[in-house]
Design a protein around this motif. Sequence first.
Motif, mmCIF file in Angstrom:
data_model
loop_
_atom_site.group_PDB
_atom_site.id
_atom_site.type_symbol
_atom_site.label_atom_id
_atom_site.label_comp_id
_atom_site.label_asym_id
_atom_site.label_seq_id
_atom_site.Cartn_x
_atom_site.Cartn_y
_atom_site.Cartn_z
ATOM 1 N N CYS A 1 0.847 -1.207 0.000
ATOM 2 C CA CYS A 1 0.000 0.000 0.000
ATOM 3 C C CYS A 1 0.880 1.254 0.000
ATOM 4 C CB CYS A 1 -0.916 -0.039 1.222
ATOM 5 S SG CYS A 1 -1.915 1.410 1.410
ATOM 6 N N ASN A 2 1.908 1.286 0.870
ATOM 7 C CA ASN A 2 2.797 2.458 0.937
ATOM 8 C C ASN A 2 3.595 2.660 -0.345
ATOM 9 O OD1 ASN A 2 2.011 3.127 3.499
ATOM 10 N ND2 ASN A 2 3.668 2.026 4.526
ATOM 11 N N SER A 3 3.815 1.587 -1.085
ATOM 12 C CA SER A 3 4.605 1.707 -2.327
ATOM 13 C C SER A 3 3.782 2.310 -3.463
ATOM 14 C CB SER A 3 5.114 0.326 -2.762
ATOM 15 O OG SER A 3 4.063 -0.446 -3.313
ATOM 16 N N GLY A 4 2.457 2.307 -3.301
ATOM 17 C CA GLY A 4 1.598 2.816 -4.376
ATOM 18 C C GLY A 4 1.357 1.785 -5.470
ATOM 19 N N LEU A 5 1.895 0.581 -5.304
ATOM 20 C CA LEU A 5 1.696 -0.473 -6.300
ATOM 21 C C LEU A 5 0.495 -1.335 -5.928
ATOM 22 C CD1 LEU A 5 5.363 -1.825 -6.733
ATOM 23 C CD2 LEU A 5 4.219 -0.085 -8.114
ATOM 24 N N ASP A 6 0.112 -2.187 -6.850
ATOM 25 C CA ASP A 6 -0.864 -3.246 -6.567
ATOM 26 C C ASP A 6 -0.114 -4.558 -6.504
ATOM 27 O OD1 ASP A 6 -3.145 -1.613 -6.623
ATOM 28 O OD2 ASP A 6 -3.062 -1.618 -8.828
ATOM 29 N N ALA A 7 -0.721 -5.544 -5.832
ATOM 30 C CA ALA A 7 -0.067 -6.859 -5.733
ATOM 31 C C ALA A 7 0.254 -7.421 -7.116
ATOM 32 C CB ALA A 7 -0.955 -7.815 -4.953
ATOM 33 N N GLY A 8 -0.587 -7.093 -8.090
ATOM 34 C CA GLY A 8 -0.374 -7.584 -9.455
ATOM 35 C C GLY A 8 0.881 -7.019 -10.105
ATOM 36 N N ASP A 9 1.436 -5.938 -9.534
ATOM 37 C CA ASP A 9 2.664 -5.341 -10.102
ATOM 38 C C ASP A 9 3.920 -6.078 -9.641
ATOM 39 O OD1 ASP A 9 1.196 -3.265 -11.302
ATOM 40 O OD2 ASP A 9 1.199 -2.124 -9.419
ATOM 41 N N LEU A 10 3.777 -6.968 -8.640
ATOM 42 C CA LEU A 10 4.967 -7.636 -8.087
ATOM 43 C C LEU A 10 5.469 -8.710 -9.055
ATOM 44 C CD1 LEU A 10 3.745 -8.076 -4.385
ATOM 45 C CD2 LEU A 10 5.360 -6.348 -5.258
ATOM 46 N N ASP A 11 6.804 -8.752 -9.245
ATOM 47 C CA ASP A 11 7.411 -9.754 -10.130
ATOM 48 C C ASP A 11 8.027 -10.904 -9.339
ATOM 49 O OD1 ASP A 11 6.949 -8.210 -12.504
ATOM 50 O OD2 ASP A 11 8.503 -6.853 -11.743
ATOM 51 N N LEU A 12 8.191 -10.704 -8.027
ATOM 52 C CA LEU A 12 8.819 -11.735 -7.193
ATOM 53 C C LEU A 12 8.506 -11.435 -5.730
ATOM 54 C CD1 LEU A 12 10.873 -14.157 -7.102
ATOM 55 C CD2 LEU A 12 12.679 -12.449 -6.791
ATOM 56 N N ILE A 13 8.261 -12.482 -4.951
ATOM 57 C CA ILE A 13 8.118 -12.338 -3.492
ATOM 58 C C ILE A 13 9.161 -13.229 -2.838
ATOM 59 C CG2 ILE A 13 6.633 -12.708 -1.488
ATOM 60 C CD1 ILE A 13 4.206 -12.260 -3.362
ATOM 61 N N ILE A 14 10.006 -12.612 -2.003
ATOM 62 C CA ILE A 14 11.004 -13.375 -1.252
ATOM 63 C C ILE A 14 10.640 -13.254 0.224
ATOM 64 C CG2 ILE A 14 13.447 -13.680 -0.702
ATOM 65 C CD1 ILE A 14 14.126 -12.009 -3.185
ATOM 66 N N CYS A 15 10.503 -14.379 0.879
ATOM 67 C CA CYS A 15 10.239 -14.360 2.316
ATOM 68 C C CYS A 15 11.481 -14.882 3.026
ATOM 69 C CB CYS A 15 9.036 -15.245 2.630
ATOM 70 S SG CYS A 15 8.671 -15.339 4.383
ATOM 71 N N THR A 16 11.932 -14.196 4.053
ATOM 72 C CA THR A 16 13.062 -14.720 4.830
ATOM 73 C C THR A 16 12.542 -15.206 6.173
ATOM 74 O OG1 THR A 16 13.831 -12.789 6.095
ATOM 75 C CG2 THR A 16 14.455 -12.896 3.767
ATOM 76 N N THR A 17 12.846 -16.453 6.459
ATOM 77 C CA THR A 17 12.409 -17.056 7.711
ATOM 78 C C THR A 17 13.210 -18.328 7.943
ATOM 79 O OG1 THR A 17 10.483 -17.838 8.949
ATOM 80 C CG2 THR A 17 10.550 -18.432 6.622
ATOM 81 N N MET A 18 13.393 -18.685 9.204
ATOM 82 C CA MET A 18 14.085 -19.946 9.477
ATOM 83 C C MET A 18 13.172 -21.120 9.165
ATOM 84 S SD MET A 18 16.574 -19.275 12.677
ATOM 85 C CE MET A 18 15.679 -18.003 13.530
ATOM 86 N N GLN A 19 11.872 -20.927 9.403
ATOM 87 C CA GLN A 19 10.870 -21.911 8.971
ATOM 88 C C GLN A 19 9.496 -21.275 9.100
ATOM 89 O OE1 GLN A 19 11.330 -26.148 10.038
ATOM 90 N NE2 GLN A 19 9.194 -26.083 10.639
ATOM 91 N N GLY A 20 8.651 -21.474 8.100
ATOM 92 C CA GLY A 20 7.323 -20.878 8.114
ATOM 93 C C GLY A 20 6.346 -21.700 8.937
ATOM 94 N N ASP A 21 5.065 -21.424 8.730
ATOM 95 C CA ASP A 21 4.031 -22.190 9.439
ATOM 96 C C ASP A 21 4.074 -23.660 9.025
ATOM 97 O OD1 ASP A 21 2.970 -19.970 10.818
ATOM 98 O OD2 ASP A 21 1.797 -19.377 9.071
ATOM 99 N N PHE B 1 9.397 -17.478 -3.098
ATOM 100 C CA PHE B 1 10.163 -18.520 -2.394
ATOM 101 C C PHE B 1 10.720 -17.987 -1.088
ATOM 102 C CE2 PHE B 1 13.045 -16.701 -5.676
ATOM 103 C CZ PHE B 1 14.048 -16.177 -4.883
ATOM 104 N N ASP B 2 11.069 -18.909 -0.186
ATOM 105 C CA ASP B 2 11.648 -18.552 1.118
ATOM 106 C C ASP B 2 13.169 -18.674 1.069
ATOM 107 O OD1 ASP B 2 9.055 -18.413 2.004
ATOM 108 O OD2 ASP B 2 9.209 -20.044 3.468
ATOM 109 N N ILE B 3 13.827 -17.858 1.907
ATOM 110 C CA ILE B 3 15.274 -17.955 2.110
ATOM 111 C C ILE B 3 15.506 -18.128 3.608
ATOM 112 C CG2 ILE B 3 17.423 -16.631 2.171
ATOM 113 C CD1 ILE B 3 16.617 -15.144 -0.239
ATOM 114 N N ASN B 4 16.391 -19.033 3.975
ATOM 115 C CA ASN B 4 16.777 -19.164 5.381
ATOM 116 C C ASN B 4 18.232 -18.749 5.534
ATOM 117 O OD1 ASN B 4 17.590 -19.884 7.915
ATOM 118 N ND2 ASN B 4 17.024 -22.052 7.740
ATOM 119 N N ALA B 5 18.457 -17.562 6.062
ATOM 120 C CA ALA B 5 19.813 -17.137 6.437
ATOM 121 C C ALA B 5 19.776 -16.626 7.871
ATOM 122 C CB ALA B 5 20.338 -16.074 5.486
#
Length: 317
Positions: free
Chosen positions: A63-83, A104-108
Motif C-alpha cells: 500500500c505504501n509503495s503505491g503499487l498493486d499486488a499484481g505489479d509484483l514480479d517476485l516475493i522473497i520471504c526470509t524465515t528460518m521456517q514458516g508455518d 520462495f523462502d530464504i533461510n539465512a
Amino acid sequence: MSFKIIGTGMAHPALAVTNSDLSKYVDTSDEWISSRTGIKSRFISTGESMLDLSVSAAKTAVCNSGLDAGDLDLIICTTMQGDYVTPSLACLIQRELGAACPAFDINAACSGFIFALDVAAAYFDAGRAENILIVSVEMMSKYLDWNDRATCVLFGDGAGAAVLAKGAGLRAIKITAKGDDELLFIPGNTGNSPFAGKEHKEQYVHMTGSEVFKFAVSAMIRDITDVLAAAGIGTDKVKKVIPHQANLRIIRSAAEKLNLRDDQLVLGIDRYGNTSSASIPILLSELFETRELESGDIVVLSAFGGGLTTGACVIEI
Ligand code: ACO
C-alpha cells in the motif's frame, strides 16, 4: 541498476511480554535482562500465525509503495521456517495478497533480510524484475525452551516488509557464510521413522552466548567497514545505521569501534527483543513511518546470525 525502497511495513503479535512478566515463569529479573541485553519487552504470539504477521506487514508495504499486488514480479520471504515446512510462507503470502508472481523462502537466520536484498539486486541487475516484495518474518517463541532462562528472554516475534523497485539506491552490499552447527543452532525435526534409530532432539535454540557475542561484534565492525569502503563513504555521511537487534552491548561495542554517534544508531531491542531476520525491516519501516528518512539519505544495514551468516549494505534512500 539495482533498486530503490519504495514502501515498507511491519507487524507484531498483540501481546507484549515484559521482563517482569517473564520472571513469573523463569528465574530471571528485569535488572539482569535489561543490563545484559537492553531488552525490556518483546511481542509473543498467542495464536497469530506467521502468515498473519507476514500478510499484515506485506499489505502495508505494498500500500505504501503505491503499487498493486499484481505489479509484483517476485516475493522473497526470509524465515528460518514458516508455518509449514511446505508450502513456503512466500507462496501463501502470494495467495493472500492476490499476486501472481513466483515466490520462495530464504533461510539465512538473522541475516535473512540482507541476503534477500542481495538476491533481489541480482534479479534487478539481470533485468528479470521491476518490483520485488521482501517479507522477513520469524516466530522465535516456537523455538525457545521456555525453561531455559539463558535463551528464552532474548527473542520476540514479528515481521517486516519492503517493496523494492528498479533504481540506483544500492551503493554496496556483502553477504558471508561460515558453516557452523556448534555455536548457534536449532535442531531439525527428527521424525519418527522406525528405521532411523536417531536420538530425538528438541527443536529449541541452542547458543554459546559469549562466543556468538564475540563473533557478532567483530563481524559487524568488519562488514560495515567493508561496505562503506566499497561505497566510498565515511561514517560521517551516514544518516542511520540499522544493526541486527540481538544485544544492545553488541551494538554499542561495534558502534564505538566504528566511531558511530548515538543519533546514527537505530534501536528497537528494548521493545522487540531479537526478532531475527525481522529486526532490520521492522526498524526500517518505523523510520519511514516517522518520516525520519529523506531522499538521498544514506542508511547502513548490518546483520549476523545462525549459519553462521553475516551481511551488510549501504543504501541511498
Ligand atoms: N536471568 C538471570 N540470570 C541469567 C539469565 C537470565 N535470563 N541468563 C543467564 N543467567 C546467568 C547465568 O546462569 C550465569 O550465572 P552463573 O555465573 O551463576 O553461571 C550468569 O547469568 C552469566 O551468564 P552469561 O551467559 O555469562 O551471561 P552473558 O553476560 O554472556 O550474557 C547473553 C548472555 C545475553 C546471551 C550474551 O552472551 C549474548 O547476548 N550473546 C549473543 C547473543 C546473540 O547475539 N545471539 C544472536 C542469535 S541470532 C540467531 O541467529 C538466532
